[in-house]
Design a protein around this motif. Structure first.
Motif, PDB file in Angstrom:
ATOM      1  N   LEU A 174     -15.039  -0.223  -1.022  1.00 34.36           N
ATOM      2  CA  LEU A 174     -14.138  -0.866  -1.819  1.00 34.36           C
ATOM      3  C   LEU A 174     -14.841  -1.151  -3.172  1.00 34.36           C
ATOM      4  N   TRP A 175     -16.163  -2.006  -3.103  1.00 38.60           N
ATOM      5  CA  TRP A 175     -16.747  -2.478  -3.601  1.00 38.60           C
ATOM      6  C   TRP A 175     -17.251  -1.633  -4.163  1.00 38.60           C
ATOM      7  N   GLU A 176     -17.848  -0.434  -3.735  1.00 35.97           N
ATOM      8  CA  GLU A 176     -18.008   0.793  -5.257  1.00 35.97           C
ATOM      9  C   GLU A 176     -17.500   1.579  -5.673  1.00 35.97           C
ATOM     10  N   GLN A 177     -15.901   1.703  -5.599  1.00 39.24           N
ATOM     11  CA  GLN A 177     -15.249   1.912  -6.977  1.00 39.24           C
ATOM     12  C   GLN A 177     -13.798   0.736  -6.969  1.00 39.24           C
ATOM     13  N   GLN A 178     -15.138  -0.506  -7.248  1.00 34.91           N
ATOM     14  CA  GLN A 178     -14.764  -1.518  -7.962  1.00 34.91           C
ATOM     15  C   GLN A 178     -12.888  -1.703  -7.731  1.00 34.91           C
ATOM     16  N   LEU A 179     -13.217  -1.794  -7.070  1.00 31.84           N
ATOM     17  CA  LEU A 179     -10.915  -1.892  -5.951  1.00 31.84           C
ATOM     18  C   LEU A 179     -11.338  -3.088  -5.518  1.00 31.84           C
ATOM     19  N   VAL A 180     -12.383  -4.479  -5.773  1.00 31.89           N
ATOM     20  CA  VAL A 180     -12.590  -5.637  -5.501  1.00 31.89           C
ATOM     21  C   VAL A 180     -12.539  -6.711  -6.638  1.00 31.89           C
ATOM     22  N   GLU A 181     -11.574  -7.343  -6.783  1.00 28.24           N
ATOM     23  CA  GLU A 181     -11.831  -8.114  -7.936  1.00 28.24           C
ATOM     24  C   GLU A 181     -12.203  -9.276  -7.588  1.00 28.24           C
ATOM     25  N   LYS A 182     -13.333 -10.152  -8.917  1.00 32.16           N
ATOM     26  CA  LYS A 182     -14.350 -11.439  -9.224  1.00 32.16           C
ATOM     27  C   LYS A 182     -13.228 -12.357  -7.961  1.00 32.16           C
ATOM     28  N   ASP A 183     -12.504 -12.293  -7.436  1.00 32.99           N
ATOM     29  CA  ASP A 183     -11.869 -13.992  -6.596  1.00 32.99           C
ATOM     30  C   ASP A 183     -11.806 -13.112  -5.152  1.00 32.99           C
ATOM     31  N   GLY A 184     -11.699 -11.924  -5.168  1.00 31.96           N
ATOM     32  CA  GLY A 184     -12.192 -11.054  -3.990  1.00 31.96           C
ATOM     33  C   GLY A 184     -10.373 -10.619  -3.450  1.00 31.96           C
ATOM     34  N   THR A 185      -9.677 -10.556  -4.052  1.00 27.97           N
ATOM     35  CA  THR A 185      -8.572  -9.277  -3.932  1.00 27.97           C
ATOM     36  C   THR A 185      -8.538  -7.944  -3.908  1.00 27.97           C
ATOM     37  N   LYS A 187      -7.309  -4.229  -5.148  1.00 31.31           N
ATOM     38  CA  LYS A 187      -6.375  -3.857  -5.081  1.00 31.31           C
ATOM     39  C   LYS A 187      -5.792  -2.459  -4.659  1.00 31.31           C
ATOM     40  N   VAL A 188      -5.048  -2.762  -3.813  1.00 31.01           N
ATOM     41  CA  VAL A 188      -4.413  -1.682  -2.347  1.00 31.01           C
ATOM     42  C   VAL A 188      -3.730  -0.794  -3.044  1.00 31.01           C
ATOM     43  N   GLU A 189      -2.629  -0.571  -4.289  1.00 28.08           N
ATOM     44  CA  GLU A 189      -2.180   0.128  -4.743  1.00 28.08           C
ATOM     45  C   GLU A 189      -2.573   1.195  -5.714  1.00 28.08           C
ATOM     46  N   ALA A 190      -3.837   0.966  -6.253  1.00 25.96           N
ATOM     47  CA  ALA A 190      -5.192   1.595  -6.567  1.00 25.96           C
ATOM     48  C   ALA A 190      -5.443   2.616  -5.717  1.00 25.96           C
ATOM     49  N   LEU A 191      -5.627   1.710  -4.551  1.00 25.62           N
ATOM     50  CA  LEU A 191      -6.618   2.351  -3.223  1.00 25.62           C
ATOM     51  C   LEU A 191      -5.612   3.601  -2.887  1.00 25.62           C
ATOM     52  N   ARG A 192      -4.611   3.360  -3.282  1.00 26.46           N
ATOM     53  CA  ARG A 192      -3.564   4.445  -2.337  1.00 26.46           C
ATOM     54  C   ARG A 192      -3.917   5.569  -3.220  1.00 26.46           C
ATOM     55  N   GLN A 210      -0.155   0.330   3.517  1.00 26.36           N
ATOM     56  CA  GLN A 210       0.600   1.413   2.791  1.00 26.36           C
ATOM     57  C   GLN A 210       2.010   0.334   2.308  1.00 26.36           C
ATOM     58  N   THR A 211       2.012  -0.851   2.018  1.00 25.04           N
ATOM     59  CA  THR A 211       3.138  -0.898   1.302  1.00 25.04           C
ATOM     60  C   THR A 211       2.654  -1.742   0.137  1.00 25.04           C
ATOM     61  N   LEU A 212       1.496  -2.807   0.537  1.00 23.16           N
ATOM     62  CA  LEU A 212       0.677  -4.092   0.136  1.00 23.16           C
ATOM     63  C   LEU A 212       0.816  -3.392  -1.170  1.00 23.16           C
ATOM     64  N   GLU A 213       1.079  -4.541  -2.786  1.00 19.86           N
ATOM     65  CA  GLU A 213       0.388  -4.067  -3.793  1.00 19.86           C
ATOM     66  C   GLU A 213      -1.193  -4.758  -3.876  1.00 19.86           C
ATOM     67  N   SER A 214      -1.729  -5.290  -3.309  1.00 16.08           N
ATOM     68  CA  SER A 214      -2.580  -6.078  -3.351  1.00 16.08           C
ATOM     69  C   SER A 214      -3.123  -7.084  -1.482  1.00 16.08           C
ATOM     70  N   ALA A 215      -4.258  -7.096  -2.046  1.00 20.32           N
ATOM     71  CA  ALA A 215      -4.319  -7.704  -0.237  1.00 20.32           C
ATOM     72  C   ALA A 215      -5.631  -8.751  -0.505  1.00 20.32           C
ATOM     73  N   SER A 216      -6.108  -9.703   0.783  1.00 22.44           N
ATOM     74  CA  SER A 216      -7.858 -10.372   0.177  1.00 22.44           C
ATOM     75  C   SER A 216      -8.770  -9.438   0.814  1.00 22.44           C
ATOM     76  N   TYR A 217     -10.091  -9.383   0.618  1.00 22.28           N
ATOM     77  CA  TYR A 217     -10.585  -9.028   1.232  1.00 22.28           C
ATOM     78  C   TYR A 217     -11.046  -8.826   2.264  1.00 22.28           C
ATOM     79  N   GLU A 218     -10.885 -10.310   2.557  1.00 22.79           N
ATOM     80  CA  GLU A 218     -10.732 -10.821   4.192  1.00 22.79           C
ATOM     81  C   GLU A 218      -9.638  -9.951   5.018  1.00 22.79           C
TER      82      GLU A 218
END
Length: 339
Positions: A174-185, A187-192, A210-218
């Motif tokens: 997720l970090w390698e693909q730059q899908l984690v924002e600075k606040d730890g969110t 981008k699940v929609e981009a992941l899908r 499958q249905t989330l737009e975003s989620a926390s890293y944790e």
């Protein structure tokens, strides 16, 4: 090239195989025994064309046979116990055990050691992926071995390796693909929207994502951990379509390969690919570091190749063969130099 049909007898069955000889066999020759990766591999190391780099069926063990025999060595290959016998229509599911694979390898060593034309003190085990752990375990029971060749190497205990691949590696990605924002969110929609199968080990999204737009890293870390626990518990209790529960119970109880390998004193050749999705390069480094004080250990990494030592396709999908020519050249040169 001449080949003899052989049968490897273990306590619970018979495996069919072939023993290939180099063109000139006027004197005894070394022998290399090929050990399979995970799964129902036949003696040719066959893999379908749709997973190859050149759209041709992969015959991994035939590649190795031809390259090694061309250098004056005999080569033994045989059907994995995951493959049904020729006179049977189905594999015996309960024969799928790790100890059974080790027993088969030891039986193969005994067979070639007592075969006319084989140099008994020059027998090698060459394992790929799961075959590397089998080779290391077999070396504890077959001390007459000349050496080990370990390709796409397993170094860690299965329990920890599976956790790394199912949880830690995905989070790292997720970090390698730059899908984690600075606040730890995340981008699940981009992941899908990504073509996940091309990465080889994260080929689908867990249903919670499958249905989330975003989620926390944790949150994603906890979802992955829960799936890991659930799937592991299922395999240990019930097994799965690949192997019965006894295989998984036995496998997680094994001492890590990087500890076991220190008992083998002969030459060891470790060959790894930098883009391996099934046995990450960290596995090979575990072995290398455990053997760091040994002068008879070779360690080589081939850049931009994957698990079966082939590059990605143009669309970045991983491939599983055929083995690149530079890898075959390196391997056969090593065997020539160390026999």
């Amino acid at each position: 090239m001449k080949e003899d049909m052989i049968q490897i007898h273990s306590q619970d069955g018979v495996l069919e195989g072939r023993l290939a000889w180099p063109a000139c066999t006027e004197q005894e020759v070394p022998c290399v025994i090929l050990l399979h990766p995970w799964g129902a591999w036949d003696m040719d190391g066959s893999h379908p064309a749709d997973m190859s780099v050149d759209d041709q069926p992969v015959r991994m063990f035939l590649q190795l046979r031809d390259a090694i025999a061309d250098k004056g060595m005999s080569v033994l290959r045989y059907n994995s116990r995951f493959v049904p016998a020729s006179n049977d229509s189905a594999v015996d599911y309960q024969r799928r055990t790790f100890s059974g694979l080790v027993e088969d390898a030891c039986a193969a060593v005994d067979l070639v050691r007592n075969t006319d034309g084989v140099q008994a003190e020059a027998i090698w085990l060459l394992g790929i992926s799961l075959g590397t752990e089998v080779a290391i375990a077999a070396s504890e029971k077959a001390p007459i071995l000349k050496g080990l060749v370990l390709m796409s190497t397993i170094g860690e205990n299965y329990l920890y390796r599976r956790y790394y691949m199912d949880v830690e590696r995905k989070l790292q990605w997720l970090w390698e693909q730059q899908l984690v924002e600075k606040d730890g969110t995340v981008k699940v929609e981009a992941l899908r929207e990504l073509d996940l199968p091309r990465w080889g080990w994260w080929d689908h999204l867990e249903e919670e994502l499958q249905t989330l737009e975003s989620a926390s890293y944790e949150q994603i870390a906890s979802i992955l951990k829960l799936h890991y626990d659930k799937n592991l518990a299922r395999d240990l209790q019930l097994g799965n379509e690949e192997a019965p529960s006894q295989f998984w119970q036995e496998w997680i109880s094994n001492e890590p390969a990087y500890k076991r390998i220190t008992q083998f004193t002969g030459p060891i050749c470790i060959i790894q690919a930098s883009d391996d999705n099934a046995t990450p390069i960290r596995e090979a480094y575990l072995l290398k570091n455990a053997l760091k004080d040994r002068s008879n250990v070779s360690f080589t990494v081939f850049d931009q190749l994957g698990h079966i030592f082939s590059p990605r396709r143009g669309d970045a999908r991983r491939t599983y063969g055929p083995i690149a020519s530079e890898v075959l050249s390196f391997l056969t040169h090593y065997l020539e130099e160390n026999n």
